[in-house]
Design a protein around this motif. Sequence first.
Motif, mmCIF file in Angstrom:
data_model
loop_
_atom_site.group_PDB
_atom_site.id
_atom_site.type_symbol
_atom_site.label_atom_id
_atom_site.label_comp_id
_atom_site.label_asym_id
_atom_site.label_seq_id
_atom_site.Cartn_x
_atom_site.Cartn_y
_atom_site.Cartn_z
ATOM 1 N N VAL B 24 0.848 -1.190 0.000
ATOM 2 C CA VAL B 24 0.000 0.000 0.000
ATOM 3 C C VAL B 24 0.889 1.247 0.000
ATOM 4 O O VAL B 24 1.774 1.366 0.853
ATOM 5 C CB VAL B 24 -0.901 -0.030 1.259
ATOM 6 C CG1 VAL B 24 -1.490 1.321 1.562
ATOM 7 C CG2 VAL B 24 -1.988 -1.080 1.115
ATOM 8 N N ARG B 26 1.925 5.144 0.800
ATOM 9 C CA ARG B 26 1.745 5.787 2.112
ATOM 10 C C ARG B 26 2.042 7.280 2.084
ATOM 11 O O ARG B 26 2.976 7.722 1.424
ATOM 12 C CB ARG B 26 2.723 5.164 3.119
ATOM 13 C CG ARG B 26 2.638 3.682 3.224
ATOM 14 C CD ARG B 26 3.878 3.172 3.914
ATOM 15 N NE ARG B 26 3.843 1.719 4.050
ATOM 16 C CZ ARG B 26 4.735 1.022 4.725
ATOM 17 N NH1 ARG B 26 5.747 1.643 5.322
ATOM 18 N NH2 ARG B 26 4.650 -0.273 4.812
ATOM 19 N N ASP B 28 1.123 10.795 5.089
ATOM 20 C CA ASP B 28 0.348 11.190 6.261
ATOM 21 C C ASP B 28 0.537 12.676 6.523
ATOM 22 O O ASP B 28 1.430 13.321 5.950
ATOM 23 C CB ASP B 28 0.745 10.373 7.502
ATOM 24 C CG ASP B 28 -0.459 10.052 8.384
ATOM 25 O OD1 ASP B 28 -1.482 10.740 8.243
ATOM 26 O OD2 ASP B 28 -0.375 9.104 9.189
ATOM 27 N N ILE B 301 -8.076 6.005 7.865
ATOM 28 C CA ILE B 301 -7.698 5.405 9.153
ATOM 29 C C ILE B 301 -7.991 6.448 10.250
ATOM 30 O O ILE B 301 -7.409 7.523 10.281
ATOM 31 C CB ILE B 301 -6.217 4.967 9.139
ATOM 32 C CG1 ILE B 301 -5.979 3.975 7.982
ATOM 33 C CG2 ILE B 301 -5.843 4.358 10.488
ATOM 34 C CD1 ILE B 301 -6.847 2.720 7.992
ATOM 35 N N ILE B 318 -6.819 -0.686 11.092
ATOM 36 C CA ILE B 318 -5.933 -0.779 9.927
ATOM 37 C C ILE B 318 -6.188 -2.087 9.174
ATOM 38 O O ILE B 318 -6.336 -2.095 7.941
ATOM 39 C CB ILE B 318 -4.455 -0.659 10.382
ATOM 40 C CG1 ILE B 318 -4.190 0.780 10.837
ATOM 41 C CG2 ILE B 318 -3.495 -1.068 9.262
ATOM 42 C CD1 ILE B 318 -2.824 0.997 11.461
ATOM 43 N N PHE B 322 -7.614 -1.771 5.475
ATOM 44 C CA PHE B 322 -6.648 -2.152 4.436
ATOM 45 C C PHE B 322 -7.216 -3.315 3.605
ATOM 46 O O PHE B 322 -7.085 -3.334 2.386
ATOM 47 C CB PHE B 322 -5.315 -2.580 5.060
ATOM 48 C CG PHE B 322 -4.366 -1.439 5.338
ATOM 49 C CD1 PHE B 322 -4.818 -0.186 5.733
ATOM 50 C CD2 PHE B 322 -2.998 -1.628 5.222
ATOM 51 C CE1 PHE B 322 -3.941 0.853 5.996
ATOM 52 C CE2 PHE B 322 -2.098 -0.595 5.477
ATOM 53 C CZ PHE B 322 -2.572 0.645 5.868
ATOM 54 N N TYR B 331 -5.836 1.429 -3.221
ATOM 55 C CA TYR B 331 -5.869 1.999 -1.879
ATOM 56 C C TYR B 331 -4.488 2.469 -1.457
ATOM 57 O O TYR B 331 -3.478 1.794 -1.700
ATOM 58 C CB TYR B 331 -6.380 0.971 -0.851
ATOM 59 C CG TYR B 331 -6.349 1.529 0.566
ATOM 60 C CD1 TYR B 331 -7.243 2.521 0.948
ATOM 61 C CD2 TYR B 331 -5.377 1.114 1.475
ATOM 62 C CE1 TYR B 331 -7.184 3.091 2.213
ATOM 63 C CE2 TYR B 331 -5.310 1.676 2.748
ATOM 64 C CZ TYR B 331 -6.214 2.667 3.103
ATOM 65 O OH TYR B 331 -6.147 3.242 4.346
ATOM 66 N N TYR B 333 -2.460 4.427 2.097
ATOM 67 C CA TYR B 333 -2.614 4.787 3.515
ATOM 68 C C TYR B 333 -2.485 6.293 3.729
ATOM 69 O O TYR B 333 -1.553 6.930 3.228
ATOM 70 C CB TYR B 333 -1.550 4.086 4.393
ATOM 71 C CG TYR B 333 -1.479 4.767 5.750
ATOM 72 C CD1 TYR B 333 -2.430 4.483 6.723
ATOM 73 C CD2 TYR B 333 -0.528 5.759 6.020
ATOM 74 C CE1 TYR B 333 -2.431 5.167 7.941
ATOM 75 C CE2 TYR B 333 -0.515 6.435 7.231
ATOM 76 C CZ TYR B 333 -1.464 6.141 8.187
ATOM 77 O OH TYR B 333 -1.482 6.833 9.379
ATOM 78 N N HIS B 334 -3.373 6.825 4.539
ATOM 79 C CA HIS B 334 -3.271 8.155 5.142
ATOM 80 C C HIS B 334 -4.223 8.125 6.332
ATOM 81 O O HIS B 334 -5.221 7.402 6.294
ATOM 82 C CB HIS B 334 -3.700 9.233 4.129
ATOM 83 C CG HIS B 334 -3.320 10.646 4.504
ATOM 84 N ND1 HIS B 334 -3.949 11.350 5.497
ATOM 85 C CD2 HIS B 334 -2.368 11.474 3.995
ATOM 86 C CE1 HIS B 334 -3.387 12.555 5.584
ATOM 87 N NE2 HIS B 334 -2.418 12.656 4.686
ATOM 88 N N SER B 335 -3.926 8.862 7.384
ATOM 89 C CA SER B 335 -4.925 9.017 8.435
ATOM 90 C C SER B 335 -6.151 9.698 7.817
ATOM 91 O O SER B 335 -6.064 10.270 6.730
ATOM 92 C CB SER B 335 -4.362 9.863 9.577
ATOM 93 O OG SER B 335 -4.040 11.162 9.108
ATOM 94 N N ILE B 355 1.170 -0.878 9.527
ATOM 95 C CA ILE B 355 1.020 -0.606 8.081
ATOM 96 C C ILE B 355 1.890 -1.576 7.296
ATOM 97 O O ILE B 355 1.469 -2.125 6.267
ATOM 98 C CB ILE B 355 1.383 0.867 7.782
ATOM 99 C CG1 ILE B 355 0.358 1.792 8.452
ATOM 100 C CG2 ILE B 355 1.453 1.122 6.281
ATOM 101 C CD1 ILE B 355 0.795 3.252 8.500
ATOM 102 N N GLY B 359 -0.168 -4.044 5.113
ATOM 103 C CA GLY B 359 -0.222 -3.358 3.813
ATOM 104 C C GLY B 359 0.540 -4.025 2.699
ATOM 105 O O GLY B 359 0.643 -3.490 1.600
#
Lengths: 212, 361
Positions: B24, B26, B28, B301, B318, B322, B331, B333-335, B355, B359
């Motif tokens: 995934v 990433r 943030d 998230i 998560i 995920f 997809y 990841y980020h908050s 993650i 991920g």
Amino acid sequence: MPLLSDLTAAVAAGKRTDTVRLTQELLAAGTSPQDVVEKGLVPGMAIVGDRFKRNEIFVPEMLVAARAMKEALKLLEPLLAAAGIKPKYTAIIGTVQGDLHDIGKNLISMMWRGANFAVIDLGTNVTAEKYLAAAKEHKANIVGLSALLTTTMPSMKETVRILKSSGLDGLKVVIGGAPITQEFANDIGADGYAADAGSAVDLAKRLVGEAA
Amino acid sequence: MKPSSLTGRQRVNRMLARRDHDRVPRCDTFWADTIARWQREGLQWDQNDVLRLLECDFQGLCWSWPAPFPLQRDVLASDAETETVRDGWGGVARYWKGRSGTPEHISFDCDSREKWERIYKPAMLAAPIQVDTRMALLRYREGRKLGRWTHLSGVEGFEALRRLIGDEAFLMAMIDDPDWVRDIVKVHTDIVLRTYEAILAEGVAPDGLWIYGDLAYNHATICSPAMYRALVWPEHKRMADWAHARGMRVIYHTDGRVGAVLDLFIEAGFDCLQPIEAKAGMDIRVLAPAYGSRLAMFGNIDVMKMATNDLGLIEEEIRSKFAAGMATRGYAYHSDHSVPPQVSWETYRAIIGLIDRHGAY
């Protein structure tokens, strides 16, 4: 002679000019200012709140309706004051200490006014002591606390604690804002939580004992 | 596929195309107070080090939010905690000193269509490019060297309206004077695209456009989907068309509950939605199966769960999200907003481990 229901429809549709004209015509025809407010304008804003909760209308429509009511109240308030008629309930509102955000607070303030509450808006970054002093001074029924940021939720918790332990008889404390949930309201001992401006009216009415 | 066998650029491009990739992607965002806390708890430097530790795949090149009077910044009042400033948009706002938070908007000078047409529109059109194009080139070179997915960033017309004339005025103008609203959004878009063209002229060839505009809050979109479609969406589509014509993908950032306009986002040409705010009721476990083949999902998230520092709760957040996002291959990841200072440095390092664990494809 226009009907109060015409005024209700005009304010619900946000028609400022029609709202003012109908208010003038109703007063000229002998309708009491109190009836114009309670049987004309307030039901119009109640329609707005209900439609807003159901996502049938959105913030722009709510704002123009509140503006229409505000224009009508400019005509009515001197008459109400002269007759010694005041809103039955008083609400204090503000954004908690550490938070400068005010949009949600302003919307709720408008909708509470639309429900015929006297609203004292303390602005943003309000300390617990300031809320408490205002609640005492104005003999408030409700205090509304708003927070946008997760970082200011502890400040909200402390404010609720101080207000609830103040011994002010019957004072209800309600909270709202982006990070706020019913669970958080329960945890910190608030009397209620509202997810949106329409629900905030129902909540305030319920807490003061009026049918929502 | 082995972990980290791709560059960030390859990984994000494959994610956006729903092609196989190794893990995934990433990125943030953090509140300033969060970084300050983490520095007290052992973080050596700044948020760039956090992003390196996270193995961030994205590299921003610029931030475009054109102002009519870019050099104007008059401090009108100051106290121990806040500063009240008249900014380049003519508005007066109170800002915190040295801490996180949004400003309090006190007044907006551009409060009528007449003033817009007489003062602010000509000023915006006459103002110079407000992005350092050479710096964008340097950041682009750095991003390509690091193998990151490079993107132009900035604000779109809806957010620009709010800054220029204020929430209440612009929302009522959407009903009272929709042509005025359309004009402001169009002029803003013209200038932003002109700015991006100036960056491209430096030799920058970014992978995408990441544009910001908060269309919604917890309850719903701020205006109706129909009003968004009529007044703002045409300029969103123009930005997306501009990017696609140059081989770029488009990430659209909006907070809030935007489920009712996802089809319009797709129709506008947005390739990816970010940050998908959980506390507004957005949940990719529901959204990804329905929209994931047409709109990549980036984020979701829940920072409120992170703020508990309960690793069991965070891991389930998560793992489950995920799984839903990765099932579409679209997809990242980020908050779901910005990591708040309630999250300890120890917790965030553990989150990076989660993650890694959940991920990998």
